[in-house]
Design a protein around this motif. Structure first.
Motif, short mmCIF file in Angstrom:
data_model
loop_
_atom_site.label_atom_id
_atom_site.label_comp_id
_atom_site.label_asym_id
_atom_site.label_seq_id
_atom_site.Cartn_x
_atom_site.Cartn_y
_atom_site.Cartn_z
N ARG A 53 -57.52 28.63 141.04
CA ARG A 53 -58.42 29.78 141.07
C ARG A 53 -59.30 29.59 142.31
O ARG A 53 -60.12 28.67 142.35
N ARG A 54 -59.08 30.44 143.32
CA ARG A 54 -59.79 30.30 144.59
C ARG A 54 -60.50 31.59 144.95
O ARG A 54 -59.96 32.68 144.75
N ALA A 55 -61.70 31.43 145.47
CA ALA A 55 -62.53 32.59 145.83
C ALA A 55 -63.03 32.43 147.26
O ALA A 55 -63.40 31.34 147.69
N LEU A 56 -63.04 33.53 147.99
CA LEU A 56 -63.57 33.60 149.36
C LEU A 56 -64.69 34.63 149.37
O LEU A 56 -64.45 35.81 149.10
N ILE A 57 -65.90 34.20 149.68
CA ILE A 57 -67.06 35.09 149.71
C ILE A 57 -67.47 35.28 151.17
O ILE A 57 -67.82 34.31 151.85
N ILE A 58 -67.42 36.52 151.63
CA ILE A 58 -67.75 36.85 153.02
C ILE A 58 -69.05 37.64 153.02
O ILE A 58 -69.11 38.75 152.47
N ALA A 59 -70.09 37.06 153.60
CA ALA A 59 -71.42 37.68 153.58
C ALA A 59 -71.93 37.80 155.02
O ALA A 59 -72.18 36.79 155.68
N ASN A 60 -72.07 39.02 155.49
CA ASN A 60 -72.58 39.28 156.84
C ASN A 60 -73.84 40.13 156.75
O ASN A 60 -73.78 41.31 156.44
N GLY A 61 -74.98 39.50 157.00
CA GLY A 61 -76.24 40.23 156.98
C GLY A 61 -76.93 40.30 158.32
O GLY A 61 -77.81 41.12 158.53
N GLU A 62 -76.52 39.44 159.27
CA GLU A 62 -77.11 39.40 160.60
C GLU A 62 -76.08 39.90 161.62
O GLU A 62 -74.91 39.51 161.57
N TYR A 63 -76.53 40.75 162.54
CA TYR A 63 -75.63 41.36 163.52
C TYR A 63 -76.23 41.26 164.91
O TYR A 63 -77.44 41.46 165.09
N ASP A 64 -75.37 40.93 165.90
CA ASP A 64 -75.84 40.85 167.28
C ASP A 64 -76.16 42.22 167.86
O ASP A 64 -77.07 42.37 168.67
N ASN A 65 -75.42 43.25 167.44
CA ASN A 65 -75.62 44.59 167.98
C ASN A 65 -76.85 45.23 167.33
O ASN A 65 -76.95 45.30 166.10
N PRO A 66 -77.80 45.70 168.12
CA PRO A 66 -79.02 46.30 167.53
C PRO A 66 -78.73 47.58 166.75
O PRO A 66 -79.58 48.01 165.97
N GLY A 67 -77.56 48.18 166.94
CA GLY A 67 -77.25 49.39 166.19
C GLY A 67 -76.94 49.12 164.74
O GLY A 67 -76.91 50.05 163.94
N LEU A 68 -76.68 47.88 164.36
CA LEU A 68 -76.39 47.51 162.98
C LEU A 68 -77.60 46.75 162.44
O LEU A 68 -77.86 45.62 162.82
N SER A 69 -78.35 47.39 161.59
CA SER A 69 -79.54 46.77 161.05
C SER A 69 -79.17 45.62 160.14
O SER A 69 -78.13 45.61 159.49
N ALA A 70 -80.06 44.64 160.07
CA ALA A 70 -79.83 43.46 159.23
C ALA A 70 -79.88 43.86 157.76
O ALA A 70 -80.63 44.75 157.35
N LEU A 71 -79.06 43.19 156.98
CA LEU A 71 -79.03 43.39 155.53
C LEU A 71 -79.73 42.22 154.85
O LEU A 71 -79.48 41.06 155.18
N ARG A 72 -80.59 42.54 153.89
CA ARG A 72 -81.33 41.47 153.22
C ARG A 72 -80.50 40.75 152.18
O ARG A 72 -80.66 39.56 151.95
N SER A 73 -79.58 41.46 151.53
CA SER A 73 -78.98 40.91 150.31
C SER A 73 -77.81 39.96 150.51
O SER A 73 -77.61 39.09 149.66
N PRO A 74 -76.94 40.07 151.55
CA PRO A 74 -75.72 39.25 151.55
C PRO A 74 -75.93 37.75 151.39
O PRO A 74 -75.18 37.09 150.67
N ALA A 75 -76.93 37.17 152.04
CA ALA A 75 -77.11 35.72 151.97
C ALA A 75 -77.42 35.28 150.54
O ALA A 75 -76.80 34.37 150.00
N ALA A 76 -78.40 35.96 149.90
CA ALA A 76 -78.73 35.60 148.52
C ALA A 76 -77.59 35.93 147.57
O ALA A 76 -77.31 35.18 146.63
N ASP A 77 -76.90 37.06 147.82
CA ASP A 77 -75.77 37.42 146.96
C ASP A 77 -74.67 36.36 147.03
O ASP A 77 -74.08 35.99 146.02
#
Length: 691
Positions: free
Chosen positions: A5-29
């Motif tokens: 039983r294997r799981a891969l969790i991909i969480a992207n909350g920080e972005y280099d491009n200023p057009g994509l605002s940072a997300l607060r939840s992915p890291a804690a999620d």
């Protein structure tokens, strides 16, 4: 189910491009979901977390997960990031380096994930998409929030050749829009979908039929209801193509089926004689306190009937018996008092009474009130940010009723100590001009530039690293102190401990950085410690070997304290596992050949041959065990330690053999070559895993 039983969790909350605002939840999620999936009492997944990485790293991890799978494996992938649609309608998952105007080269295409799904041999694949969807359009064009992203269209059903897969998405709507080249800023809010997912698995509330297992269908129903309750504008969607039921987790919720009371006792409870019915109440009361919950529930049902239908005297006696099994808790009210904002106080409540009264479930009234079931009760934690009083409810439900526990207190600011008056310094006769040269300190630094505090190192990991360093320092002193010259150093065998010094320093150094002290450091130390138990070598090496064994023990204690890390066994697979096993078997075979030559050469050399056999067994055991160890990164490091220890032992055995009585040495050469091959194969595999 015999697969992994294997799981891969991909969480992207920080972005280099200023057009994509940072997300607060992915890291804690990601942290919360990884913890609940890896919990042995709930899901028991081997979890890998990829956080704020570039598109090519994410694509590599996704492809590795699906390509390296067996038919019986259960694979789970969770995306938490921005979901973007191109002008042609293609869906992409945003990565740290994503540029909205260059999605094809800087984001992860949903079509790529779909192809990986199709190539996988696994028959049980679950894809969870917790994404904020937006459209990528030209300058000045905005998309309204009422549009449909049609996320499930990117993962169409059919064509899986009998394989099972399920896609569950947090929303199918374009909830947020690009205004010009920038995403609207009002999206940055905690994830309702993933928090409901974690809560349903951790509390067992997703087990709708209360059979002790959380099936995929039950989980979706729970997510749908929970998300809609918290945010009516968000509607989860699903597309499930599976044969049979897939169980993702265990739960403590189990419906207790009443056991019928004996026929003679049931007859006594209905007997026309009042005193016979009173005697039945006494016997039913005794059964109500039974450890067998089915027996207790059966007795409770009969007592309930008597309390509602019998004459007053009998009904009162039956009611008294039932009240002894009512649900009650200690304490009845949880008062936290004053709570400093930013802290996370914890309290416990536990049910009281007979076993049937303690078989309870716990549910909170508010999202800030976290309830976790533990042995003997529940743990309550607060997650409050606003100043002021709070008042919540914990509903405790059992087979014999329910009770509400109040949770109250007040959040206050942390008191700021008043600064002590600083005495003014005496005037200096000649003030130095340097004091006014640089006005730069008058410009305050922005709060965002203050670096986040680093996590404190685990004391057990530090102790393991220090013991490994102690072994290396001791070996250096011994190796060079006993040799008066370079010629003596090689003639006296000091060179044989150089590989052990290098591996001890490497393993000790890996116990300090956060990225390596969970996998590389403990694995290397355990592999070295395994070969250190071989009863051979100079007496002066006993202390160094003891330090390595103690370091490995401290490293395992550090892993045991890590709530996310779970060490286990799984099937070896892939070219690396085959190469490692071949190298280990070849090394052991070489040592056995050398032992046979020693036995055949002279009976006086039988003790040396026995030592070769012991080392061969240790090498073979370590190689096989490393191929089965999970996580794979730990197994790789373990193989590295076995290879290093094997090289050291083979060198010592060769040096200890008198040159005048040496036999062919073919077995020794094979063993050394195979140990070096194992080290090289392990190094290549570790480098590939990092890439």
């Amino acid at each position: 189910m015999t697969g992994e039983r294997r799981a891969l969790i991909i969480a992207n909350g920080e972005y280099d491009n200023p057009g994509l605002s940072a997300l607060r939840s992915p890291a804690a999620d990601a942290e919360a979901l990884a913890e609940v999936l890896a919990d042995r009492n709930i899901s028991e997944f081997d979890v890998q977390v990829v956080r704020d990485e570039t598109a090519h790293v994410i694509a590599s991890r996704v492809e590795d997960l699906f390509a390296d799978s067996a038919p019986d494996d259960v694979l789970l992938v969770h995306f938490s990031c921005h979901g973007l649609k191109s002008e042609s309608g293609e869906l992409f998952f945003a990565a740290r380096n994503t540029r909205p105007e260059r999605l094809a080269s800087s984001a992860v295409p949903a079509d790529f994930v779909q192809r990986c799904l199709r190539m996988s041999r696994s028959r049980s694949i679950v894809l969870l998409l917790d994404c904020c969807y937006g459209g990528a359009f030209g300058q000045g064009v905005a998309v309204r929030a009422t549009g449909e992203a049609n996320v499930l269209d990117a993962f169409p059903s059919g064509g899986f050749g009998g394989r099972g897969r399920a896609v569950i998405t947090a929303s199918n709507s374009i909830e947020y829009a690009f205004e010009g080249d920038h995403l609207a800023d009002d999206h940055a809010r905690p994830s309702v979908f993933t928090s409901a997912l974690v809560e349903g698995l951790r509390t067992g509330d997703a087990d709708r039929d209360e059979d002790g297992w959380i099936a995929l269908g039950e989980l979706y129903d729970y997510l749908f209801d929970s998300v809609r309750e918290r945010n009516p504008n968000q509607t989860p969607s699903r597309d499930i193509e599976m044969q049979g039921e897939l169980y993702l987790a265990r739960s403590r919720r189990r419906r207790i089926k009443p056991s019928p009371v004996p026929a003679d006792l049931l007859a006594a409870s209905e007997d026309p004689n009042m005193f016979t019915r009173l005697g039945a109440v006494t016997e039913l009361q005794r059964r109500l306190t039974s450890e067998n919950l089915s027996v207790a529930i059966g007795a409770h049902e009969v007592l309930t009937t008597m309390a509602q239908t019998d004459i007053q005297h009998i009904a009162e006696a039956a009611g008294v018996a039932r009240r002894e099994a009512r649900v009650r808790t200690e304490p009845g009210v949880v008062r936290f008092g004053e709570v400093v904002r930013g802290t996370r106080p914890v309290a416990r409540i536990r049910p009281a009474g007979p076993p049937i009264a303690r078989a309870c479930r716990f549910a909170s009234s508010d999202s800030w009130l976290k309830v976790t079931e533990v042995d003997g009760g529940a743990e309550i934690a607060l997650d409050l940010a606003e100043i002021g009083p709070f008042d919540g409810r914990i509903t405790v439900t059992g087979p014999t009723g329910e009770v509400v526990v109040r949770v109250e207190g007040q959040v206050v600011e942390e008191p700021v100590p008043e600064p002590r008056p600083t005495p003014s310094p005496p005037p200096e006769p000649e003030p130095e001009p340097e004091l006014v040269r640089d006005p730069a300190p008058e410009t305050p630094e922005p709060p965002a530039e203050v670096p986040a505090p680093r996590p404190k190192p685990d004391p057990f990991a530090v102790a393991a690293g220090l013991f490994a360093f102690a072994a290396a320092v001791y070996l250096v002193v011994i190796a060079f102190q006993l040799s008066s010259s370079a010629e003596d150093f090689f003639e006296d065998g000091g060179w044989t401990v150089l590989p052990l010094i290098a591996f001890a320093i490497g393993a000790g150094s890996a116990m300090f950085p956060p990225k390596t002290r969970r996998m590389a450091g403990p694995g290397l130390l355990c592999g070295l410690a395994l070969l250190s138990v071989a009863p051979y070598g100079p007496v002066v090496l006993v202390l160094a070997r003891g330090c390595l064994i103690v370091a490995a023990a401290w490293a395992m204690v550090s892993l045991r304290r890590d709530r996310i890390f779970r060490l286990g066994l799984g099937k070896p697979r892939g070219a690396y596992a085959v190469a490692a096993l071949v190298a280990g078997i070849g090394g052991a075979a070489g040592l056995v050949i050398e032992a046979g030559e020693l036995f055949a050469y002279s009976s006086s050399r039988a003790d040396e041959g026995a030592i070769y056999l012991v080392v061969a067994v240790l090498v073979l055991t370590g190689t096989v065990l490393g191929a089965f160890l999970r996580p794979v990164a730990f197994g790789l490091a373990f193989h590295g330690g076995v290879a290093g220890g094997g090289i050291v032992m083979v060198c010592m055995l060769f040096y200890a053999m008198p040159s005048s009585s040496r036999v062919t040495g073919a077995g020794w050469g094979i063993a050394l070559a195979m140990m070096i091959c194992l080290a090289v194969v392990t190094g290549f595999a570790a480098r590939k895993a990092k890439g």
